[in-house]
Write a protein that holds these residues in place. Structure first.
Motif, PDB file in Angstrom:
ATOM      1  N   GLN B  37       1.367  -4.890   7.736  1.00 18.69           N
ATOM      2  CA  GLN B  37       1.943  -4.549   6.428  1.00 18.69           C
ATOM      3  C   GLN B  37       1.410  -5.472   5.335  1.00 18.69           C
ATOM      4  O   GLN B  37       1.149  -5.033   4.213  1.00 18.69           O
ATOM      5  CB  GLN B  37       3.475  -4.618   6.496  1.00 18.69           C
ATOM      6  N   LEU B  38       1.181  -6.727   5.690  1.00 20.92           N
ATOM      7  CA  LEU B  38       0.582  -7.662   4.711  1.00 20.92           C
ATOM      8  C   LEU B  38      -0.828  -7.188   4.355  1.00 20.92           C
ATOM      9  O   LEU B  38      -1.219  -7.158   3.191  1.00 20.92           O
ATOM     10  CB  LEU B  38       0.519  -9.081   5.286  1.00 20.92           C
ATOM     11  N   LEU B  39      -1.567  -6.778   5.389  1.00 27.33           N
ATOM     12  CA  LEU B  39      -2.944  -6.314   5.143  1.00 27.33           C
ATOM     13  C   LEU B  39      -2.935  -5.066   4.268  1.00 27.33           C
ATOM     14  O   LEU B  39      -3.722  -4.947   3.323  1.00 27.33           O
ATOM     15  CB  LEU B  39      -3.650  -6.037   6.472  1.00 27.33           C
ATOM     16  N   PHE B  40      -2.014  -4.143   4.549  1.00 26.76           N
ATOM     17  CA  PHE B  40      -1.950  -2.928   3.713  1.00 26.76           C
ATOM     18  C   PHE B  40      -1.589  -3.300   2.274  1.00 26.76           C
ATOM     19  O   PHE B  40      -2.153  -2.749   1.319  1.00 26.76           O
ATOM     20  CB  PHE B  40      -0.939  -1.922   4.277  1.00 26.76           C
ATOM     21  N   GLY B  41      -0.693  -4.278   2.132  1.00 26.03           N
ATOM     22  CA  GLY B  41      -0.338  -4.723   0.764  1.00 26.03           C
ATOM     23  C   GLY B  41      -1.550  -5.275   0.051  1.00 26.03           C
ATOM     24  O   GLY B  41      -1.803  -4.977  -1.120  1.00 26.03           O
ATOM     25  N   LEU B  42      -2.365  -6.018   0.784  1.00 23.44           N
ATOM     26  CA  LEU B  42      -3.589  -6.595   0.203  1.00 23.44           C
ATOM     27  C   LEU B  42      -4.588  -5.484  -0.134  1.00 23.44           C
ATOM     28  O   LEU B  42      -5.241  -5.505  -1.189  1.00 23.44           O
ATOM     29  CB  LEU B  42      -4.198  -7.588   1.202  1.00 23.44           C
ATOM     30  N   VAL B  43      -4.662  -4.483   0.744  1.00 22.41           N
ATOM     31  CA  VAL B  43      -5.567  -3.344   0.510  1.00 22.41           C
ATOM     32  C   VAL B  43      -5.201  -2.655  -0.798  1.00 22.41           C
ATOM     33  O   VAL B  43      -6.046  -2.446  -1.671  1.00 22.41           O
ATOM     34  CB  VAL B  43      -5.488  -2.334   1.687  1.00 22.41           C
ATOM     35  N   TYR B  44      -3.923  -2.333  -0.989  1.00 21.32           N
ATOM     36  CA  TYR B  44      -3.520  -1.606  -2.200  1.00 21.32           C
ATOM     37  C   TYR B  44      -3.674  -2.479  -3.435  1.00 21.32           C
ATOM     38  O   TYR B  44      -4.096  -1.999  -4.500  1.00 21.32           O
ATOM     39  CB  TYR B  44      -2.075  -1.122  -2.069  1.00 21.32           C
ATOM     40  N   THR B  45      -3.389  -3.784  -3.290  1.00 23.94           N
ATOM     41  CA  THR B  45      -3.472  -4.673  -4.456  1.00 23.94           C
ATOM     42  C   THR B  45      -4.916  -4.786  -4.936  1.00 23.94           C
ATOM     43  O   THR B  45      -5.202  -4.670  -6.125  1.00 23.94           O
ATOM     44  CB  THR B  45      -2.932  -6.062  -4.081  1.00 23.94           C
ATOM     45  N   ALA B  70       6.064   0.744  -2.492  1.00 24.27           N
ATOM     46  CA  ALA B  70       6.580   0.918  -1.114  1.00 24.27           C
ATOM     47  C   ALA B  70       6.029  -0.170  -0.201  1.00 24.27           C
ATOM     48  O   ALA B  70       6.738  -0.702   0.656  1.00 24.27           O
ATOM     49  CB  ALA B  70       6.190   2.291  -0.588  1.00 24.27           C
ATOM     50  N   SER B  71       4.772  -0.533  -0.427  1.00 22.75           N
ATOM     51  CA  SER B  71       4.144  -1.561   0.416  1.00 22.75           C
ATOM     52  C   SER B  71       4.810  -2.917   0.194  1.00 22.75           C
ATOM     53  O   SER B  71       5.187  -3.615   1.139  1.00 22.75           O
ATOM     54  CB  SER B  71       2.659  -1.637   0.066  1.00 22.75           C
ATOM     55  N   TYR B  72       5.029  -3.258  -1.074  1.00 19.88           N
ATOM     56  CA  TYR B  72       5.689  -4.544  -1.373  1.00 19.88           C
ATOM     57  C   TYR B  72       7.136  -4.534  -0.886  1.00 19.88           C
ATOM     58  O   TYR B  72       7.639  -5.525  -0.364  1.00 19.88           O
ATOM     59  CB  TYR B  72       5.637  -4.835  -2.881  1.00 19.88           C
ATOM     60  N   ALA B  73       7.789  -3.379  -1.021  1.00 19.93           N
ATOM     61  CA  ALA B  73       9.183  -3.290  -0.571  1.00 19.93           C
ATOM     62  C   ALA B  73       9.253  -3.514   0.945  1.00 19.93           C
ATOM     63  O   ALA B  73      10.106  -4.241   1.447  1.00 19.93           O
ATOM     64  CB  ALA B  73       9.755  -1.928  -0.929  1.00 19.93           C
ATOM     65  N   THR B  74       8.293  -2.926   1.668  1.00 19.84           N
ATOM     66  CA  THR B  74       8.277  -3.088   3.136  1.00 19.84           C
ATOM     67  C   THR B  74       8.054  -4.552   3.506  1.00 19.84           C
ATOM     68  O   THR B  74       8.748  -5.102   4.352  1.00 19.84           O
ATOM     69  CB  THR B  74       7.152  -2.217   3.739  1.00 19.84           C
ATOM     70  N   ILE B  75       7.116  -5.185   2.806  1.00 17.98           N
ATOM     71  CA  ILE B  75       6.835  -6.608   3.095  1.00 17.98           C
ATOM     72  C   ILE B  75       8.076  -7.453   2.774  1.00 17.98           C
ATOM     73  O   ILE B  75       8.475  -8.325   3.544  1.00 17.98           O
ATOM     74  CB  ILE B  75       5.607  -7.079   2.280  1.00 17.98           C
ATOM     75  N   ILE B  95      -5.107 -12.370  11.763  1.00 16.35           N
ATOM     76  CA  ILE B  95      -5.637 -11.493  10.707  1.00 16.35           C
ATOM     77  C   ILE B  95      -6.773 -12.152   9.932  1.00 16.35           C
ATOM     78  O   ILE B  95      -7.530 -11.446   9.258  1.00 16.35           O
ATOM     79  CB  ILE B  95      -4.524 -11.026   9.728  1.00 16.35           C
ATOM     80  N   GLU B  96      -6.960 -13.476  10.102  1.00 17.31           N
ATOM     81  CA  GLU B  96      -8.117 -14.072   9.414  1.00 17.31           C
ATOM     82  C   GLU B  96      -9.412 -13.517   9.996  1.00 17.31           C
ATOM     83  O   GLU B  96     -10.426 -13.417   9.314  1.00 17.31           O
ATOM     84  CB  GLU B  96      -8.082 -15.598   9.492  1.00 17.31           C
ATOM     85  N   PHE B  97      -9.342 -13.071  11.265  1.00 18.60           N
ATOM     86  CA  PHE B  97     -10.532 -12.463  11.886  1.00 18.60           C
ATOM     87  C   PHE B  97     -10.821 -11.087  11.291  1.00 18.60           C
ATOM     88  O   PHE B  97     -11.866 -10.487  11.576  1.00 18.60           O
ATOM     89  CB  PHE B  97     -10.323 -12.328  13.398  1.00 18.60           C
ATOM     90  N   ALA B 130      -6.871  -2.616   9.177  1.00 17.05           N
ATOM     91  CA  ALA B 130      -5.525  -3.144   8.879  1.00 17.05           C
ATOM     92  C   ALA B 130      -4.493  -2.739   9.926  1.00 17.05           C
ATOM     93  O   ALA B 130      -3.492  -3.422  10.114  1.00 17.05           O
ATOM     94  CB  ALA B 130      -5.073  -2.661   7.497  1.00 17.05           C
ATOM     95  N   ILE B 131      -4.727  -1.643  10.635  1.00 17.75           N
ATOM     96  CA  ILE B 131      -3.734  -1.183  11.609  1.00 17.75           C
ATOM     97  C   ILE B 131      -3.861  -1.936  12.937  1.00 17.75           C
ATOM     98  O   ILE B 131      -2.967  -1.865  13.784  1.00 17.75           O
ATOM     99  CB  ILE B 131      -3.882   0.345  11.817  1.00 17.75           C
ATOM    100  N   LEU B 132      -4.932  -2.694  13.102  1.00 19.53           N
ATOM    101  CA  LEU B 132      -5.156  -3.366  14.402  1.00 19.53           C
ATOM    102  C   LEU B 132      -3.987  -4.257  14.834  1.00 19.53           C
ATOM    103  O   LEU B 132      -3.538  -4.162  15.983  1.00 19.53           O
ATOM    104  CB  LEU B 132      -6.471  -4.161  14.370  1.00 19.53           C
ATOM    105  N   PRO B 133      -3.421  -5.095  13.957  1.00 20.80           N
ATOM    106  CA  PRO B 133      -2.275  -5.902  14.413  1.00 20.80           C
ATOM    107  C   PRO B 133      -1.127  -5.038  14.936  1.00 20.80           C
ATOM    108  O   PRO B 133      -0.489  -5.385  15.930  1.00 20.80           O
ATOM    109  CB  PRO B 133      -1.877  -6.680  13.147  1.00 20.80           C
ATOM    110  N   GLN B 134      -0.912  -3.890  14.337  1.00 24.37           N
ATOM    111  CA  GLN B 134       0.172  -3.005  14.780  1.00 24.37           C
ATOM    112  C   GLN B 134      -0.171  -2.411  16.158  1.00 24.37           C
ATOM    113  O   GLN B 134       0.658  -2.415  17.062  1.00 24.37           O
ATOM    114  CB  GLN B 134       0.395  -1.870  13.777  1.00 24.37           C
ATOM    115  N   LEU B 135      -1.410  -1.958  16.315  1.00 23.29           N
ATOM    116  CA  LEU B 135      -1.809  -1.381  17.613  1.00 23.29           C
ATOM    117  C   LEU B 135      -1.801  -2.471  18.676  1.00 23.29           C
ATOM    118  O   LEU B 135      -1.394  -2.250  19.819  1.00 23.29           O
ATOM    119  CB  LEU B 135      -3.198  -0.738  17.504  1.00 23.29           C
TER     120      LEU B 135
END
Lengths: 10, 212
Positions: B37-45, B70-75, B95-97, B130-135
């Motif tokens: 979710q942090l990565l998605f927030g960074l993607v949209y920002t 929605a992304s910021y609200a989720t974070i 996620i630094e990788f 960005a979905i890798l941490p979730q998977l």
């Protein structure tokens, strides 16, 4: 044409 | 705009709403990767900076605001409000990788060496992983709640429809963007493995259990 001016996709 | 992209954006919006609603209603973010979710927030920002500078359409601007909000609200819900339910032990993907290579690649392969363009390119590369941490978290816990798998399925459908959108645009408008397409294909491939599990398990009412 490879165009990237208009970034109209989300 | 074409039907594939419209349905894709709707599926994307649905995914974000499903997740936000799940966390809000259950008042818990168990099983959800905060790092994704942090990565998605960074993607949209980094991608929607042009919200202020360039106006494309009402739809485009509204959707960007909704995705950002929605992304910021989720974070916020995950890291502040329902912080106690955040599963640190299983959300351990480094996620630094993902971020560092995306920055490097954006500096190397881009359409134009300008700040906004580099940030856009970075967001495209980052979104594809960005979905890798979730998977990774689903593989570590060995299962996913059905709502989480619906979220992942909706995200996968969004990516699949974008591939069709690019095929359509290449054929109908002679328009294509290789950076977006290559990153999009990589991202969609990451969902394929999950799609198989979703179709064979979740749709038959079973829990999404990964083979141990």
């Amino acid at each position: 044409a490879q165009d990237n001016e208009t970034k109209d996709e989300l | 705009m074409n039907i594939f992209r419209l349905l894709g954006d709707i599926s994307h919006l649905l995914a974000i709403i499903i997740l936000l609603r799940k966390i809000w209603m259950s008042r818990s973010c168990a099983g959800i990767s905060g790092k994704s979710q942090l990565l998605f927030g960074l993607v949209y920002t980094t991608r929607y900076l042009d919200l202020i500078t360039s106006y494309i359409s009402l739809y485009n601007s509204v959707m960007k605001v909704v995705f950002l909000a929605a992304s910021y609200a989720t974070i916020y819900l995950m890291y502040v409000k329902f912080k106690a339910t955040y599963d640190h032990n299983h959300d351990t993907f480094r996620i630094e990788f993902l971020v560092v290579p995306a920055v490097a690649l954006a500096l190397l392969i881009n359409h134009d060496f300008q700040v906004v363009e580099i940030l856009w390119t970075f967001s495209i590369y980052l979104e594809s992983v960005a979905i890798l941490p979730q998977l990774f978290m689903v593989s570590k816990t060995g299962e996913a709640e059905s709502i989480t798998s619906h979220y992942l399925f909706a995200l996968g459908v969004y990516r699949g429809l974008y591939l069709l959108n690019w095929i359509y645009r290449f054929w109908a408008e002679d328009h294509y963007d290789l950076i977006a397409i290559v990153a999009g294909v990589v991202q969609t491939v990451l969902y394929c493995d999950f799609f198989y599990l979703y179709i064979t398990k979740v749709l038959r009412g079973k829990k999404l259990q990964l083979p141990a």
